[in-house]
Design a protein around this motif. Structure first.
Motif, PDB file in Angstrom:
ATOM      1  N   SER A  43      63.262  -0.392   9.680  1.00 59.18           N
ATOM      2  CA  SER A  43      63.189   1.051   9.466  1.00 59.18           C
ATOM      3  C   SER A  43      62.984   1.762  10.800  1.00 59.18           C
ATOM      4  CB  SER A  43      62.039   1.398   8.508  1.00 59.18           C
ATOM      5  OG  SER A  43      60.792   0.988   9.043  1.00 59.18           O
ATOM      6  N   ASN A  45      61.563   3.966  13.725  1.00 60.56           N
ATOM      7  CA  ASN A  45      60.237   4.338  14.206  1.00 60.56           C
ATOM      8  C   ASN A  45      60.357   4.815  15.644  1.00 60.56           C
ATOM      9  OD1 ASN A  45      57.493   3.674  15.642  1.00 60.56           O
ATOM     10  ND2 ASN A  45      57.039   3.823  13.468  1.00 60.56           N
ATOM     11  N   SER A  46      60.033   6.086  15.862  1.00 68.86           N
ATOM     12  CA  SER A  46      60.212   6.704  17.178  1.00 68.86           C
ATOM     13  C   SER A  46      59.245   6.172  18.224  1.00 68.86           C
ATOM     14  CB  SER A  46      60.044   8.226  17.054  1.00 68.86           C
ATOM     15  OG  SER A  46      58.749   8.540  16.559  1.00 68.86           O
ATOM     16  N   SER A  47      58.134   5.564  17.783  1.00 71.33           N
ATOM     17  CA  SER A  47      57.138   5.082  18.743  1.00 71.33           C
ATOM     18  C   SER A  47      57.437   3.683  19.276  1.00 71.33           C
ATOM     19  CB  SER A  47      55.744   5.092  18.093  1.00 71.33           C
ATOM     20  OG  SER A  47      55.693   4.187  17.008  1.00 71.33           O
ATOM     21  N   GLU A  48      58.401   2.984  18.663  1.00 69.82           N
ATOM     22  CA  GLU A  48      58.768   1.640  19.111  1.00 69.82           C
ATOM     23  C   GLU A  48      59.827   1.744  20.211  1.00 69.82           C
ATOM     24  OE1 GLU A  48      57.460  -1.186  18.174  1.00 69.82           O
ATOM     25  OE2 GLU A  48      56.201  -0.467  16.537  1.00 69.82           O
ATOM     26  N   HIS A  52      62.850   0.990  16.135  1.00 72.37           N
ATOM     27  CA  HIS A  52      62.691   0.652  14.723  1.00 72.37           C
ATOM     28  C   HIS A  52      61.582  -0.371  14.512  1.00 72.37           C
ATOM     29  CE1 HIS A  52      65.464  -2.540  16.154  1.00 72.37           C
ATOM     30  NE2 HIS A  52      64.782  -3.299  15.307  1.00 72.37           N
ATOM     31  N   HIS A  53      61.070  -0.404  13.284  1.00 73.21           N
ATOM     32  CA  HIS A  53      60.160  -1.441  12.833  1.00 73.21           C
ATOM     33  C   HIS A  53      61.001  -2.624  12.360  1.00 73.21           C
ATOM     34  CE1 HIS A  53      56.295   0.447  13.038  1.00 73.21           C
ATOM     35  NE2 HIS A  53      56.580   1.399  12.165  1.00 73.21           N
ATOM     36  N   MET A  74      54.421   0.521   7.082  1.00 73.20           N
ATOM     37  CA  MET A  74      55.381   0.326   8.168  1.00 73.20           C
ATOM     38  C   MET A  74      56.755   0.868   7.780  1.00 73.20           C
ATOM     39  SD  MET A  74      56.960  -3.259   9.653  1.00 73.20           S
ATOM     40  CE  MET A  74      55.433  -3.852  10.376  1.00 73.20           C
ATOM     41  N   ASP A  78      57.605   6.802  10.228  1.00 74.87           N
ATOM     42  CA  ASP A  78      58.646   6.877  11.252  1.00 74.87           C
ATOM     43  C   ASP A  78      58.096   7.030  12.671  1.00 74.87           C
ATOM     44  OD1 ASP A  78      57.769   9.473  11.450  1.00 74.87           O
ATOM     45  OD2 ASP A  78      59.650  10.409  10.824  1.00 74.87           O
ATOM     46  N   GLY A  79      56.788   6.818  12.824  1.00 69.30           N
ATOM     47  CA  GLY A  79      56.164   6.973  14.131  1.00 69.30           C
ATOM     48  C   GLY A  79      55.415   8.279  14.271  1.00 69.30           C
TER      49      GLY A  79
END
Length: 206
Positions: A43, A45-48, A52-53, A74, A78-79
């Protein structure tokens, strides 16, 4: 999100060796108690750094009945925010699927998976969320007309998995509602502290 469903992960036509292996895997994972096991997650995730996760099936097997909620956090986070609109719609669809499975007499969805998909814009607005749920992997699907034992009633193991999903997602929604309730209160306290601090400041010298 790929979820292996049911408390039983083998069909009557499998070899004794494969049945034993599948039984042991179910007993060692959340499949036994909850009727659902995380088989994979991907999915946004803007922080990764990769954007994405990701969780693979081996990591999913390590989850417990207590920690499986983390996997759903998780998936829907989306972060920046939790996509509660997507959770709400998926909950509604799960309820409809449960009613349908209860009507499927003698059908056994052994080794089937549930695929959860959502697409949301940045606002999280319910009208702008697309969700989909698919039952997949029918290789070991059994009916009264097929090979193997003839069963009566619906697939209780599959139903347990669906009902566990509803509880998990409902808990996640309640968790987010509690956070929303706490946020204005916290802001109110901060503003009150600022006003009090300002009133305590000594008057400026002219």
């Amino acid at each position: 999100m790929d979820l292996k469903m049911g408390t039983r992960q083998f069909s009557d036509t499998m070899s004794p060796e494969k049945i034993a292996r599948k039984k042991n895997r179910s007993l060692a994972t959340t499949s036994n108690e909850l009727g659902v096991r995380v088989a994979g997650i991907r999915s946004f995730n803007s922080s990764e750094s990769c954007g994405h996760h990701h969780m693979n099936k081996m990591e999913g097997r390590e989850l417990t009945s207590d920690s499986i909620l983390d996997a759903f956090r998780m998936f829907f986070f989306d972060g920046k925010e939790m996509h509660t609109a997507a959770i709400d719609r998926i909950l509604h669809k799960l309820t409809n699927i449960i009613e349908l499975i209860r009507l499927c007499d003698s059908v056994r969805l052994y080794c089937c998976s549930l695929l959860l998909v959502y697409e949301s814009d940045k606002t999280g607005n319910l009208t702008n969320v697309k969700t989909d749920i698919r039952i997949i992997d029918f290789a070991e699907f059994q009916t009264r007309s097929g090979d193997g034992v003839k069963y009566d009633g619906p697939d209780d193991g599959f139903l347990r998995g669906l009902e566990s999903l509803v509880r998990i997602l409902a808990n996640l929604m309640r968790e987010q509602e509690e956070k929303i309730k706490e946020t204005p209160l916290k802001i109110g306290f901060e503003e009150e502290e600022k006003e009090q601090s300002a009133s305590e400041q000594p008057p400026a010298l002219s």
